[in-house]
Design an enzyme around this catalytic site. Structure first.
Site, mmCIF file in Angstrom:
data_model
loop_
_atom_site.group_PDB
_atom_site.id
_atom_site.type_symbol
_atom_site.label_atom_id
_atom_site.label_comp_id
_atom_site.label_asym_id
_atom_site.label_seq_id
_atom_site.Cartn_x
_atom_site.Cartn_y
_atom_site.Cartn_z
ATOM 1 N N ASP A 98 -1.960 -44.841 25.662
ATOM 2 C CA ASP A 98 -0.570 -45.278 25.775
ATOM 3 C C ASP A 98 0.333 -44.049 25.606
ATOM 4 O O ASP A 98 0.247 -43.353 24.600
ATOM 5 C CB ASP A 98 -0.275 -46.303 24.659
ATOM 6 C CG ASP A 98 0.607 -47.441 25.134
ATOM 7 O OD1 ASP A 98 1.658 -47.163 25.757
ATOM 8 O OD2 ASP A 98 0.262 -48.611 24.859
ATOM 9 N N ASP A 200 4.688 -46.352 28.383
ATOM 10 C CA ASP A 200 5.581 -47.257 27.667
ATOM 11 C C ASP A 200 7.024 -47.139 28.176
ATOM 12 O O ASP A 200 7.547 -46.024 28.310
ATOM 13 C CB ASP A 200 5.531 -46.864 26.182
ATOM 14 C CG ASP A 200 6.164 -47.876 25.266
ATOM 15 O OD1 ASP A 200 5.682 -49.010 25.227
ATOM 16 O OD2 ASP A 200 7.145 -47.524 24.575
ATOM 17 N N GLU A 242 5.156 -49.267 32.425
ATOM 18 C CA GLU A 242 5.769 -50.523 31.969
ATOM 19 C C GLU A 242 7.227 -50.513 32.441
ATOM 20 O O GLU A 242 8.030 -49.714 31.973
ATOM 21 C CB GLU A 242 5.713 -50.626 30.446
ATOM 22 C CG GLU A 242 6.252 -51.957 29.936
ATOM 23 C CD GLU A 242 6.706 -51.939 28.484
ATOM 24 O OE1 GLU A 242 6.818 -53.017 27.897
ATOM 25 O OE2 GLU A 242 6.965 -50.842 27.936
ATOM 26 N N HIS A 316 0.387 -57.275 24.368
ATOM 27 C CA HIS A 316 0.699 -57.315 22.933
ATOM 28 C C HIS A 316 2.156 -57.680 22.657
ATOM 29 O O HIS A 316 2.542 -57.824 21.506
ATOM 30 C CB HIS A 316 0.381 -55.947 22.312
ATOM 31 C CG HIS A 316 1.272 -54.867 22.862
ATOM 32 N ND1 HIS A 316 1.199 -54.471 24.187
ATOM 33 C CD2 HIS A 316 2.267 -54.147 22.303
ATOM 34 C CE1 HIS A 316 2.116 -53.538 24.395
ATOM 35 N NE2 HIS A 316 2.775 -53.320 23.273
HETATM 36 C C1 GLC Z 1 7.115 -51.336 24.840
HETATM 37 C C2 GLC Z 1 5.906 -51.717 24.027
HETATM 38 C C3 GLC Z 1 6.390 -52.423 22.784
HETATM 39 C C4 GLC Z 1 7.230 -51.460 21.990
HETATM 40 C C5 GLC Z 1 8.361 -50.872 22.836
HETATM 41 C C6 GLC Z 1 8.926 -49.651 22.186
HETATM 42 O O1 GLC Z 1 7.822 -52.431 25.310
HETATM 43 O O2 GLC Z 1 5.021 -52.473 24.805
HETATM 44 O O3 GLC Z 1 5.337 -52.929 22.014
HETATM 45 O O4 GLC Z 1 7.775 -52.089 20.879
HETATM 46 O O5 GLC Z 1 7.921 -50.469 24.110
HETATM 47 O O6 GLC Z 1 7.998 -48.593 22.231
#
Ligand code: GLC
Ligand code: CA
Length: 549
Positions: A98, A200, A242, A316
């Protein structure tokens, strides 16, 4: 289309804190994961996306990194990480890590330096602004976990910017030094033989703070192309961004191979259609299958010729699939299998989130005290203070809170689901006694073995990987059905998303065609008769024989 190894592979996501605890401190760890690699090999996955295991004060369970090149002691050591990579490779599994580079932890040495003085060499690694009128924050931007996106730092009398918690200051991607540091770190991991990166909230790095632009900022794609060229571009890895803000047109920018950005992105349109337009995830909207199909068909169709989809129900940050889209009571097993078939027969790379292959469900803890997630707790405080009733907020958390996905993995029926011999960091879901890996492995009709079959039929049938997608019964309120076609190969996939029997007439060209059932969730073999009578949550994929036409 040039074929890639990740086109027919299935990815399994591990949330390390909740997967398996080897040393009994109540927190999942790398040694625990290494011990379960044979389980994942049996399932047939070829990639693990490992949520962050790096050094971190764990304000957001590791999405707040204080050292990108070391492992958090509660998870293990760098040597264990190397062992995990090597042991996984021996089983044909690659480890995707990640990449959390929109922000760091406030304990990262860069930020520790940056906040010391306005002329510190690291100051410009982060985003600082002078106070607004009367010492107020520079503007009204909000953070995702509640509160202002600006935090005042008394030492230098300025505010720093954070889109997540105040312990997750945003990096300043306008600074070429930040870019170079991140590239160096990525190459350091690539040299350790990782299988790629899950990136992320990557759609935030091109932001223009002063214009209030966060997602899809002006520099986003340029930054990704530079990252590609400087790091993974010449290596055969999987990269997935993401991107909550992606539309199909934007997803093509990311994932068209000719543009040299990423392999694919996670888009969330099928998730956000279940959120309230005003109150977001805390006020769930009922799942509307026709709207869902419209979204899926749009993505399948628009990325048909360039770009690549990723396919997922959960991760998650999301509730459990069977609770949200299926029936986690009477038809838990049938509906978990149906959801798996519906998703895995689409075009794209499927992702399985830990426990999904067991049909694990959401959890309803009685008290807010049992919850651990910084997002749920932050919004609980903020919304209760704003007058929302406790019960209403709890319903939101029960439906969409992130801890639904974060209760420990169910390994067996022993205390704490075999996750730990100590006290788990978050309570286990009490239903582990009936829902666990040991029981699932022993039962040939389990949700686990259904996933195992789906993963293997994807390997055996290129039509599932590369075939065209043709929707069927667009407006039917209970069925999600489609055909896939590649040359002479054709498969028909029919999924009943309801707990009722559904009868319907097949289109004439499908009536009575001969076929081989590839996968099914009831024991009477399905047939494409003129009139179908589908049982509750019944679902199957049939490979139509070419000679039948
Ligand atoms: C993404 C992750 C999440 C996290 C956020 C900040 O959305 O999947 O779990 O809290 O980024 O890093
Ligand atoms: Ca542990």
């Amino acid at each position: 289309m040039e074929t890639k190894w990740w086109h027919d592979a299935v990815v399994y996501q591990i949330y390390p804190r909740s997967f398996c605890d080897a040393n009994g401190d109540g927190i999942g760890d790398l040694a625990g994961i290494i011990g379960k690699l044979d389980y994942l090999k049996t399932l047939g996955v070829e990639v693990i996306w490992l949520s962050p295991v790096f050094k971190s004060p764990m304000d957001d369970n590791g999405y707040d990194i204080s050292d990108y090149c070391d492992i958090a002691p509660e998870f293990g050591t760098l040597a264990e990480m190397d062992t995990l990579i090597a042991e996984a490779q021996e089983r044909g599994i690659r480890i995707v890590i990640d990449l959390v580079v929109n922000h760091t932890s406030d304990e990262h040495p860069w930020f520790v330096e940056a906040r010391k003085s306005k002329d510190n060499p690291y100051r410009d690694y982060y985003i600082w602004r002078a106070p607004g009128e009367g010492g107020a924050p520079p503007d009204v931007q909000r953070a995702a976990f509640g509160g202002s996106a600006w935090e005042f730092d008394a030492a230098t009398g300025e505010y720093y910017y954070h889109l997540f918690s105040k312990r997750q200051p945003d990096l300043n991607w306008a600074n070429p030094k930040v870019q170079a540091e991140v590239h160096r770190m990525m190459n350091w991991w690539l040299d350790r033989d990782i299988g790629g990166f899950r990136m992320d909230v990557i759609d935030l790095i091109g932001k223009d703070v002063d214009r209030g632009i966060t997602t899809n900022g002006p520099r986003l794609h340029e930054l990704l192309r530079e990252m590609n060229a400087a790091t993974f571009g010449h290596r055969d890895v999987l990269t997935v961004g993401e991107t909550w803000s992606a539309t199909p047109a934007i997803a093509k920018l990311y994932s068209d191979p000719a543009r040299r950005e990423l392999s694919m992105v996670f888009q969330f349109e099928h998730v956000t259609i279940t959120h309230d337009p005003e109150h977001g995830k805390w006020k769930p909207r009922a799942f509307d299958l026709v709207e869902f199909k419209r979204v899926m068909t749009k993505w399948q169709t628009e990325l048909a010729d360039s770009g690549w989809n990723s396919l997922f129900w959960c991760n998650h940050d999301l509730p459990r699939a069977v609770s949200k889209y299926g029936d986690d009571g009477r038809y838990r097993v049938e509906s978990a299998k149906m959801l798996a078939t519906a998703l895995h027969c689409l075009k794209g790379t499927p992702y399985v989130y830990q426990g999904e292959e067991l049909g694990m469900t959401n959890v309803r803890f009685d008290s807010i005290e049992a919850y651990r997630d910084i997002e749920s707790l932050g919004h609980y405080r903020e919304r209760i203070a704003a007058g929302v009733a406790h019960e209403a907020m709890m319903e939101g958390i029960y439906a969409n809170g992130r801890d639904n996905a974060r209760t420990p993995m169910h390994w067996d029926a022993s205390p704490n689901a075999g996750f730990t011999r100590g006290e788990p960091w978050i309570p286990v879901n009490p239903n582990y006694v009936g829902i666990n890996a040991e029981a699932a492995l022993a039962d040939p009709d389990s949700v686990f073995h259904h996933y195992r079959r789906l993963i293997s039929i994807r390997k055996a049938h290129p039509v599932i990987v590369y075939g065209d997608y043709l929707p069927l019964f667009d407006d039917h309120p209970q069925l999600f059905a489609y055909e896939r076609r590649l040359g002479d190969e054709r498969i028909v996939v029919i999924n009943n998303f309801s707990g009722e029997t559904v009868e319907l007439d097949l289109p004439p060209e499908l009536q009575g065609v001969a076929g081989d059932c590839l996968i099914h969730n009831y024991d009477v073999p399905p047939r494409l008769d003129a009139r179908l009578a589908l049982k509750p949550y019944e679902s199957f994929a049939i490979a139509v024989r070419a000679s039948a036409n």
